[in-house]
Design a protein around this motif. Structure first.
Motif, mmCIF file in Angstrom:
data_model
loop_
_atom_site.group_PDB
_atom_site.id
_atom_site.type_symbol
_atom_site.label_atom_id
_atom_site.label_comp_id
_atom_site.label_asym_id
_atom_site.label_seq_id
_atom_site.Cartn_x
_atom_site.Cartn_y
_atom_site.Cartn_z
ATOM 1 N N ALA A 11 0.750 -0.888 0.086
ATOM 2 C CA ALA A 11 0.095 -0.222 0.065
ATOM 3 C C ALA A 11 0.860 1.220 0.109
ATOM 4 C CB ALA A 11 -1.287 0.203 1.230
ATOM 5 N N ALA A 12 2.009 1.176 0.483
ATOM 6 C CA ALA A 12 3.279 2.514 0.417
ATOM 7 C C ALA A 12 3.906 2.237 -0.963
ATOM 8 C CB ALA A 12 4.498 1.911 1.104
ATOM 9 N N VAL A 13 3.670 2.763 -1.827
ATOM 10 C CA VAL A 13 3.427 3.380 -3.025
ATOM 11 C C VAL A 13 4.920 4.288 -3.094
ATOM 12 C CG1 VAL A 13 2.728 4.275 -5.216
ATOM 13 C CG2 VAL A 13 1.741 2.850 -4.203
ATOM 14 N N GLY A 14 5.763 3.871 -4.172
ATOM 15 C CA GLY A 14 7.115 4.828 -4.242
ATOM 16 C C GLY A 14 8.378 4.570 -3.548
ATOM 17 N N PHE A 15 7.914 3.363 -2.699
ATOM 18 C CA PHE A 15 9.240 3.002 -2.208
ATOM 19 C C PHE A 15 10.171 1.902 -2.541
ATOM 20 C CE2 PHE A 15 6.451 4.820 0.424
ATOM 21 C CZ PHE A 15 7.440 6.183 1.823
ATOM 22 N N GLY A 16 10.156 1.763 -3.824
ATOM 23 C CA GLY A 16 10.872 1.263 -4.753
ATOM 24 C C GLY A 16 12.233 0.438 -4.555
ATOM 25 N N PRO A 17 13.232 1.742 -4.283
ATOM 26 C CA PRO A 17 14.411 2.084 -4.257
ATOM 27 C C PRO A 17 15.198 1.356 -2.712
ATOM 28 C CG PRO A 17 13.633 3.925 -5.204
ATOM 29 C CD PRO A 17 12.696 3.059 -4.835
ATOM 30 N N ILE A 18 14.383 1.179 -1.356
ATOM 31 C CA ILE A 18 13.925 1.255 0.261
ATOM 32 C C ILE A 18 13.748 -0.254 -0.297
ATOM 33 C CG2 ILE A 18 13.555 0.873 2.207
ATOM 34 C CD1 ILE A 18 12.745 4.560 1.633
ATOM 35 N N TRP A 19 12.664 -1.033 -0.756
ATOM 36 C CA TRP A 19 12.118 -2.503 -1.127
ATOM 37 C C TRP A 19 13.853 -2.985 -1.546
ATOM 38 C CZ3 TRP A 19 8.382 -5.372 1.528
ATOM 39 C CH2 TRP A 19 8.052 -4.834 1.930
ATOM 40 N N GLU A 20 13.781 -2.738 -2.865
ATOM 41 C CA GLU A 20 15.561 -3.268 -3.287
ATOM 42 C C GLU A 20 16.412 -3.648 -2.328
ATOM 43 O OE1 GLU A 20 18.130 -2.686 -7.514
ATOM 44 O OE2 GLU A 20 16.753 -1.601 -7.110
ATOM 45 N N ALA A 21 16.539 -1.977 -1.027
ATOM 46 C CA ALA A 21 18.057 -2.770 -0.107
ATOM 47 C C ALA A 21 17.675 -3.383 0.025
ATOM 48 C CB ALA A 21 17.799 -1.390 -0.004
ATOM 49 N N VAL A 22 16.984 -3.388 1.091
ATOM 50 C CA VAL A 22 16.101 -4.388 2.120
ATOM 51 C C VAL A 22 15.978 -5.954 1.233
ATOM 52 C CG1 VAL A 22 14.006 -5.323 3.377
ATOM 53 C CG2 VAL A 22 14.724 -2.937 3.636
ATOM 54 N N MET A 23 15.344 -6.054 0.361
ATOM 55 C CA MET A 23 15.996 -7.725 -0.273
ATOM 56 C C MET A 23 16.927 -7.861 -0.836
ATOM 57 S SD MET A 23 12.473 -8.190 -0.382
ATOM 58 C CE MET A 23 12.210 -7.068 0.949
ATOM 59 N N ARG A 24 17.906 -6.941 -1.738
ATOM 60 C CA ARG A 24 19.218 -7.339 -1.603
ATOM 61 C C ARG A 24 20.155 -7.886 -0.670
ATOM 62 N NH1 ARG A 24 20.970 -6.778 -6.631
ATOM 63 N NH2 ARG A 24 19.454 -5.375 -8.094
ATOM 64 N N ASP A 25 19.668 -7.559 0.798
ATOM 65 C CA ASP A 25 20.423 -7.577 2.253
ATOM 66 C C ASP A 25 19.391 -8.636 2.580
ATOM 67 O OD1 ASP A 25 21.346 -6.880 4.792
ATOM 68 O OD2 ASP A 25 19.753 -7.053 4.967
ATOM 69 N N PHE A 26 18.475 -9.279 2.594
ATOM 70 C CA PHE A 26 17.703 -11.091 3.160
ATOM 71 C C PHE A 26 18.556 -11.524 2.142
ATOM 72 C CE2 PHE A 26 14.892 -13.870 1.235
ATOM 73 C CZ PHE A 26 14.619 -14.220 2.669
ATOM 74 N N HIS A 27 18.031 -11.593 0.340
ATOM 75 C CA HIS A 27 19.217 -12.759 -0.546
ATOM 76 C C HIS A 27 20.444 -12.511 0.354
ATOM 77 C CE1 HIS A 27 20.171 -14.866 -3.263
ATOM 78 N NE2 HIS A 27 20.837 -13.806 -4.014
ATOM 79 N N ALA A 28 21.726 -11.498 0.431
ATOM 80 C CA ALA A 28 22.893 -11.707 0.760
ATOM 81 C C ALA A 28 23.194 -11.966 2.285
ATOM 82 C CB ALA A 28 23.647 -10.229 1.082
ATOM 83 N N ARG A 29 21.981 -12.025 2.788
ATOM 84 C CA ARG A 29 21.814 -13.291 4.151
ATOM 85 C C ARG A 29 21.483 -14.554 4.059
ATOM 86 N NH1 ARG A 29 19.290 -8.861 6.376
ATOM 87 N NH2 ARG A 29 17.224 -10.016 6.831
ATOM 88 N N TRP A 30 20.626 -14.654 2.965
ATOM 89 C CA TRP A 30 19.866 -15.643 3.115
ATOM 90 C C TRP A 30 20.529 -17.435 1.898
ATOM 91 C CZ3 TRP A 30 18.824 -18.685 8.057
ATOM 92 C CH2 TRP A 30 18.137 -17.575 8.430
ATOM 93 N N LEU A 31 21.039 -16.161 1.234
ATOM 94 C CA LEU A 31 21.114 -17.141 -0.367
ATOM 95 C C LEU A 31 19.870 -18.150 -0.720
ATOM 96 C CD1 LEU A 31 25.511 -16.303 -0.047
ATOM 97 C CD2 LEU A 31 24.261 -15.596 -2.074
ATOM 98 N N LEU A 32 19.086 -17.736 -0.080
ATOM 99 C CA LEU A 32 17.954 -18.708 -1.007
ATOM 100 C C LEU A 32 18.019 -18.614 -2.520
ATOM 101 C CD1 LEU A 32 15.161 -17.446 0.684
ATOM 102 C CD2 LEU A 32 16.788 -18.917 1.958
ATOM 103 N N ALA A 33 17.466 -20.342 -2.917
ATOM 104 C CA ALA A 33 18.052 -20.561 -4.175
ATOM 105 C C ALA A 33 15.891 -21.776 -4.286
ATOM 106 C CB ALA A 33 18.196 -21.752 -4.595
ATOM 107 N N ASP A 34 15.760 -21.840 -5.405
ATOM 108 C CA ASP A 34 14.653 -22.125 -5.679
ATOM 109 C C ASP A 34 13.531 -22.002 -4.660
ATOM 110 O OD1 ASP A 34 15.068 -23.595 -8.090
ATOM 111 O OD2 ASP A 34 16.066 -24.887 -7.212
#
Length: 104
Positions: free
Chosen positions: A50-73
């Motif tokens: 519902a929080a429109v316009g926060f794409g760059p923040i979401w991307e940073a949080v998702m990149r950080d998450f991926h770096a921590r967990w390195l999930l596949a499939d």
């Protein structure tokens, strides 16, 4: 409402537990659904917020998450009602930990 999609390649950790939902979107927070999926080794994340316009923040949080967990499939779906980045990270970590059997 805004929908954001992210895909991260080169994950090394595959989850095999049944799908798991954590959080409650109706509380003004967010919910996370995490599930194994055949994605050629990638982790796919779809966010409906519902929080429109926060794409760059979401991307940073998702990149950080991926770096921590390195999930596949793994497929992750997030329904957000304006949670802070710290709460998003907490819920996502909680979802992975629950699937791994490490949740408190």
């Amino acid at each position: 409402m805004e929908t954001l999609n992210y895909r991260f390649e080169n994950g090394t950790h595959r989850l095999t537990a049944p799908p798991e939902v954590v959080g409650v979107v109706g509380s003004g927070n967010l919910e996370v659904l995490i599930e194994p999926a055949a994605l050629d080794g990638a982790c796919s994340i779809e966010i409906t917020t519902a929080a429109v316009g926060f794409g760059p923040i979401w991307e940073a949080v998702m990149r950080d998450f991926h770096a921590r967990w390195l999930l596949a499939d793994t497929r992750i779906s997030i329904n957000d009602m304006g949670a802070t980045p710290a709460v998003v990270s907490l819920r996502m970590d909680q979802a992975v930990q629950t699937m791994l059997g490490d949740a408190p």
